[in-house]
Scaffold this active site. Sequence first.
Site, PDB file in Angstrom:
ATOM      1  N   ILE A 143      43.289  50.296  20.049  1.00  0.00           N
ATOM      2  CA  ILE A 143      41.868  50.011  19.815  1.00  0.00           C
ATOM      3  C   ILE A 143      41.664  48.548  19.402  1.00  0.00           C
ATOM      4  CG2 ILE A 143      39.789  50.683  18.534  1.00  0.00           C
ATOM      5  CD1 ILE A 143      41.007  52.774  20.633  1.00  0.00           C
ATOM      6  N   ARG A 152      32.996  46.836  32.117  1.00  0.00           N
ATOM      7  CA  ARG A 152      33.841  46.368  33.220  1.00  0.00           C
ATOM      8  C   ARG A 152      33.299  45.081  33.839  1.00  0.00           C
ATOM      9  NH1 ARG A 152      34.664  52.623  35.059  1.00  0.00           N
ATOM     10  NH2 ARG A 152      36.400  52.968  33.633  1.00  0.00           N
ATOM     11  N   GLU A 190      39.908  49.002  30.086  1.00  0.00           N
ATOM     12  CA  GLU A 190      38.569  49.468  30.530  1.00  0.00           C
ATOM     13  C   GLU A 190      38.698  50.180  31.870  1.00  0.00           C
ATOM     14  OE1 GLU A 190      35.170  47.312  29.502  1.00  0.00           O
ATOM     15  OE2 GLU A 190      36.042  46.655  27.600  1.00  0.00           O
ATOM     16  N   HIS A 192      50.906  23.406  38.012  1.00  0.00           N
ATOM     17  CA  HIS A 192      51.363  22.588  36.883  1.00  0.00           C
ATOM     18  C   HIS A 192      52.894  22.476  36.836  1.00  0.00           C
ATOM     19  CE1 HIS A 192      47.237  22.972  35.442  1.00  0.00           C
ATOM     20  NE2 HIS A 192      47.494  22.070  34.523  1.00  0.00           N
ATOM     21  N   GLY A 193      53.577  23.111  37.759  1.00  0.00           N
ATOM     22  CA  GLY A 193      55.041  23.053  37.761  1.00  0.00           C
ATOM     23  C   GLY A 193      55.610  23.550  36.443  1.00  0.00           C
ATOM     24  N   GLY A 194      56.692  22.931  36.002  1.00  0.00           N
ATOM     25  CA  GLY A 194      57.344  23.360  34.762  1.00  0.00           C
ATOM     26  C   GLY A 194      56.433  23.226  33.558  1.00  0.00           C
ATOM     27  N   LEU A 228      38.317  55.307  22.765  1.00  0.00           N
ATOM     28  CA  LEU A 228      38.441  56.366  23.767  1.00  0.00           C
ATOM     29  C   LEU A 228      39.913  56.742  23.955  1.00  0.00           C
ATOM     30  CD1 LEU A 228      37.077  58.128  25.998  1.00  0.00           C
ATOM     31  CD2 LEU A 228      37.412  56.212  27.575  1.00  0.00           C
ATOM     32  N   THR A 229      40.770  55.741  24.232  1.00  0.00           N
ATOM     33  CA  THR A 229      42.174  55.983  24.589  1.00  0.00           C
ATOM     34  C   THR A 229      42.942  56.676  23.458  1.00  0.00           C
ATOM     35  OG1 THR A 229      42.077  53.966  25.898  1.00  0.00           O
ATOM     36  CG2 THR A 229      44.269  54.843  25.423  1.00  0.00           C
TER      37      THR A 229
HETATM   38  C1  LIG Z   1      45.407  45.031  24.626  1.00  0.00           C
HETATM   39  C2  LIG Z   1      44.731  46.342  24.917  1.00  0.00           C
HETATM   40  C3  LIG Z   1      43.474  46.610  24.364  1.00  0.00           C
HETATM   41  C4  LIG Z   1      42.856  47.836  24.591  1.00  0.00           C
HETATM   42  N1  LIG Z   1      41.651  48.113  23.984  1.00  0.00           N
HETATM   43  C5  LIG Z   1      41.137  49.365  24.048  1.00  0.00           C
HETATM   44  C6  LIG Z   1      39.980  49.717  23.275  1.00  0.00           C
HETATM   45  O1  LIG Z   1      39.402  48.883  22.555  1.00  0.00           O
HETATM   46  N2  LIG Z   1      39.533  51.003  23.325  1.00  0.00           N
HETATM   47  C7  LIG Z   1      40.138  51.949  24.095  1.00  0.00           C
HETATM   48  O2  LIG Z   1      39.675  53.086  24.087  1.00  0.00           O
HETATM   49  N3  LIG Z   1      41.241  51.654  24.844  1.00  0.00           N
HETATM   50  C8  LIG Z   1      41.758  50.384  24.834  1.00  0.00           C
HETATM   51  N4  LIG Z   1      42.886  50.066  25.571  1.00  0.00           N
HETATM   52  C9  LIG Z   1      43.550  51.123  26.334  1.00  0.00           C
HETATM   53  C10 LIG Z   1      43.437  50.956  27.839  1.00  0.00           C
HETATM   54  O3  LIG Z   1      42.125  51.226  28.252  1.00  0.00           O
HETATM   55  C11 LIG Z   1      44.495  51.873  28.484  1.00  0.00           C
HETATM   56  O4  LIG Z   1      45.768  51.272  28.227  1.00  0.00           O
HETATM   57  C12 LIG Z   1      44.269  52.080  29.950  1.00  0.00           C
HETATM   58  O5  LIG Z   1      43.107  52.851  30.167  1.00  0.00           O
HETATM   59  C13 LIG Z   1      45.458  52.786  30.635  1.00  0.00           C
HETATM   60  O6  LIG Z   1      45.873  53.911  29.923  1.00  0.00           O
HETATM   61  P1  LIG Z   1      47.439  54.086  29.605  1.00  0.00           P
HETATM   62  O7  LIG Z   1      47.908  52.827  28.981  1.00  0.00           O
HETATM   63  O8  LIG Z   1      47.610  55.356  28.850  1.00  0.00           O
HETATM   64  O9  LIG Z   1      48.148  54.192  31.018  1.00  0.00           O
HETATM   65  P2  LIG Z   1      48.349  55.529  31.892  1.00  0.00           P
HETATM   66  O10 LIG Z   1      47.078  56.259  32.014  1.00  0.00           O
HETATM   67  O11 LIG Z   1      49.524  56.261  31.352  1.00  0.00           O
HETATM   68  O12 LIG Z   1      48.719  54.913  33.300  1.00  0.00           O
HETATM   69  C14 LIG Z   1      50.035  54.438  33.641  1.00  0.00           C
HETATM   70  C15 LIG Z   1      49.974  53.918  35.071  1.00  0.00           C
HETATM   71  O13 LIG Z   1      49.693  55.006  35.966  1.00  0.00           O
HETATM   72  C16 LIG Z   1      48.564  54.678  36.759  1.00  0.00           C
HETATM   73  N5  LIG Z   1      47.826  55.901  37.068  1.00  0.00           N
HETATM   74  C17 LIG Z   1      47.406  56.860  36.186  1.00  0.00           C
HETATM   75  N6  LIG Z   1      46.766  57.827  36.838  1.00  0.00           N
HETATM   76  C18 LIG Z   1      46.765  57.487  38.163  1.00  0.00           C
HETATM   77  C19 LIG Z   1      46.268  58.087  39.345  1.00  0.00           C
HETATM   78  N7  LIG Z   1      45.594  59.251  39.300  1.00  0.00           N
HETATM   79  N8  LIG Z   1      46.473  57.468  40.524  1.00  0.00           N
HETATM   80  C20 LIG Z   1      47.133  56.287  40.571  1.00  0.00           C
HETATM   81  N9  LIG Z   1      47.638  55.661  39.484  1.00  0.00           N
HETATM   82  C21 LIG Z   1      47.454  56.262  38.307  1.00  0.00           C
HETATM   83  C22 LIG Z   1      47.761  53.695  35.922  1.00  0.00           C
HETATM   84  O14 LIG Z   1      46.883  52.923  36.718  1.00  0.00           O
HETATM   85  C23 LIG Z   1      48.881  52.881  35.294  1.00  0.00           C
HETATM   86  O15 LIG Z   1      49.311  51.892  36.200  1.00  0.00           O
HETATM   87  C24 LIG Z   1      43.492  48.815  25.405  1.00  0.00           C
HETATM   88  C25 LIG Z   1      44.734  48.523  25.982  1.00  0.00           C
HETATM   89  C26 LIG Z   1      45.356  47.315  25.742  1.00  0.00           C
HETATM   90  C27 LIG Z   1      46.704  47.053  26.363  1.00  0.00           C
END
Ligand SMILES: Cc1cc2nc3c(=O)[nH]c(=O)nc-3n(C[C@H](O)[C@H](O)[C@H](O)COP(=O)(O)OP(=O)(O)OC[C@H]3O[C@@H](n4cnc5c(N)ncnc54)[C@H](O)[C@@H]3O)c2cc1C
Length: 369
Positions: free
Chosen positions: A142, A227, A348, A323-325, A110-111
Amino acid sequence: MAQDFAAETLAPNAMRWDEEKHFPVEEMRAAAALGMGGIYIAEDVGGSGLSRLDAAVIFEALSTGCPTVAAYISIHNMCAWMIDRYGDEAQRQAFLPKLCTMEHLASYCLTEPGAGSDAAALKTKAVRDGDHYVLDGQKQFISGAGVSDVYVVMVRTGEPGPAGISTLVVEKGTPGLSFGANEKKMGWNAQPTAAVIFENCRVPVANRLGPEGIGFKIAMAGLDGGRLNIGACSLGGAQGALDKSIAYAGERKAFGARIADFQALQFKLADMATELEAARSLLWRAAASLDAKTPDATKLCAMAKRVATDTGFAVANDALQIHGGYGYLADYGIEKIVRDLRVHQILEGTNEVMRMIVARGLVGRAKGN
Ligand SMILES: Cc1cc2nc3c(=O)[nH]c(=O)nc-3n(C[C@H](O)[C@H](O)[C@H](O)COP(=O)(O)OP(=O)(O)OC[C@H]3O[C@@H](n4cnc5c(N)ncnc54)[C@H](O)[C@@H]3O)c2cc1C
């Protein structure tokens, strides 16, 4: 059974897999042989036909051995469910038997680099050309990318916004599909995270789940259960850290006594156990509501994800303090849990996005909508 599998197969190897950045595919197939590759998938295609509540219990148990491996299995289950729920009979028979055994692994795409929290702004486009779509674009972060065989991909087939999104199943080996380098991460090292790149990638129209335009709905429906699973993974990791803390506090001496004899520490342990139990109760309630398909299920899943992942991280971090250090040293296995659980507050849907989902219903009501 999941608890035993975690203790016998995951826990003894978790530290090494983290250090070596090893994705334990064979061990996950062993989990699938016990029914954990398609937990809430229908039995006619090899699934276990269990409930979301069952899945929450299973993922918590698996995570006591390794939250990272459990979390990947949870993403795999989410993708399989999307195909089971929204796929036609041909798609179910084509993909699900091998996903349930984990002979094939699945990734959720998705992302994008420019669309994380605002996932409906995704830009990867799929243009119809006869019996195929031609995909161009990039997915970011992903889980399983490069290793997985099946990619459940949200693409833009129409207008801007959620109504222009469709879901396609893209198979590894499709020309025009490639992957970025494995990202270097704080935790979750026992599974790869990489970009998924589409360049003039031709995907059969027959691989579309449901009609055009319902892809965002499919993506969000998958995440309701996803979730819960991620929340359960936080509970399991944190429970493991709490159990280690109780054992450690009974052995470690300071000021002429066991540290477990200090009431301040007893109260800390009591609070950790209580917060975990409260989070678990909410998570199970949300899982039951998803099983019963109640109208407030999405809201409850968002509430439960935030509470379980925030609580799980806080409890793991407190365990490190107890667990401290030594908690800061890799050998004790606590810092790995803290590193692994941190990302559950981000992916997610970030925990800010969880608040947006909950608040949407509240503010809507205040306006009389
Ligand atoms: C290790 C890892 C594995 C992942 N696996 C997958 C996967 O398998 N498939 C997939 O599709 N994605 C995956 N992701 C992506 C993940 O779902 C996104 O990183 C996440 O949804 C946040 O998007 P972003 O990183 O672009 O942050 P952004 O959307 O840029 O957000 C940055 C900050 O702004 C905050 N923010 C944004 N909009 C608002 C708002 N309207 N109000 C308040 N705060 C806000 C967010 O909460 C965050 O703190 C993975 C990420 C990681 C790190």
